[in-house]
Design an enzyme around this catalytic site. Structure first.
Site, PDB file in Angstrom:
ATOM      1  CB  VAL A 115      34.024   4.519   8.021  1.00 57.76           C
ATOM      2  CG1 VAL A 115      33.878   5.548   6.900  1.00 57.76           C
ATOM      3  CG2 VAL A 115      34.804   3.305   7.525  1.00 57.76           C
ATOM      4  CB  CYS A 116      30.897   7.044  11.624  1.00 56.03           C
ATOM      5  SG  CYS A 116      29.713   6.215  10.547  1.00 56.03           S
ATOM      6  CB  SER A 117      35.377   7.360  14.584  1.00 60.04           C
ATOM      7  OG  SER A 117      34.440   6.739  15.427  1.00 60.04           O
ATOM      8  CG  MET A 135      31.285  12.298  12.604  1.00 56.72           C
ATOM      9  SD  MET A 135      30.291  13.462  11.636  1.00 56.72           S
ATOM     10  CE  MET A 135      30.235  12.631  10.048  1.00 56.72           C
TER      11      MET A 135
END
Length: 153
Positions: free
Chosen positions: A43-45, A48
């Site tokens: 999710v973070c990838s 960003m």
């Protein structure tokens, strides 16, 4: 969690292994703080990568994106290079989560930042904030609406 009309607490964090960035350096610009749990998580990838794609839109509103997590400066460096990110990732590593705690979004149980967004105007005041469920990419719509409410320079 800090919210609309709260002054944004200043901080200084590592952006690279040998360079620090302070929030106060961006006075006169709008700032998007994107707190996230961890480099390399799916999710973070995605989150960003989305903000990287949105940079041209954010720049129309004189806005600088700063990603922040408790990962180390070396981890951020590898993550940013692998994802070809063109905005700083700041390391809230030592003391761990101190900046996240100032903004009221440090998760003591997990030992990481919650997934949260803050849009700060050029005077250093929060104009919008949002805490997302950890497993949900908050996208960019709220950010764009907040920037539109500030207006183009």
């Amino acid at each position: 969690m800090l919210s609309k009309n709260d002054p944004a607490p200043d901080f200084t964090l590592y952006a690279t292994p040998d360079q620090k960035i302070s929030l106060s350096e961006f006075r006169g610009k709008n700032v998007i703080l994107a707190f996230y749990p961890a480099d390399w998580s799916p999710v973070c990838s995605d989150q960003m990568a989305l903000y990287n794609e949105m940079l041209k839109y954010f720049q129309k509103y004189n806005a600088q994106v700063l990603g922040i997590s408790v990962d180390s400066k070396w981890c951020h460096l590898a993550f940013a290079q692998s994802r070809n990110l063109h905005f700083p990732l700041l390391s809230d590593f030592e003391p761990k989560g101190a900046v996240s705690a100032k903004y009221g979004i440090y998760d003591d149980t997990e030992g990481e930042s919650s997934r949260a967004l803050f849009v700060i105007n050029k005077e250093g005041v929060i104009v919008w904030s949002y805490k997302s469920p950890v497993a949900v990419n908050p996208g960019a719509d709220g950010i764009l609406e907040a920037l539109e409410s500030i207006g183009k320079p």
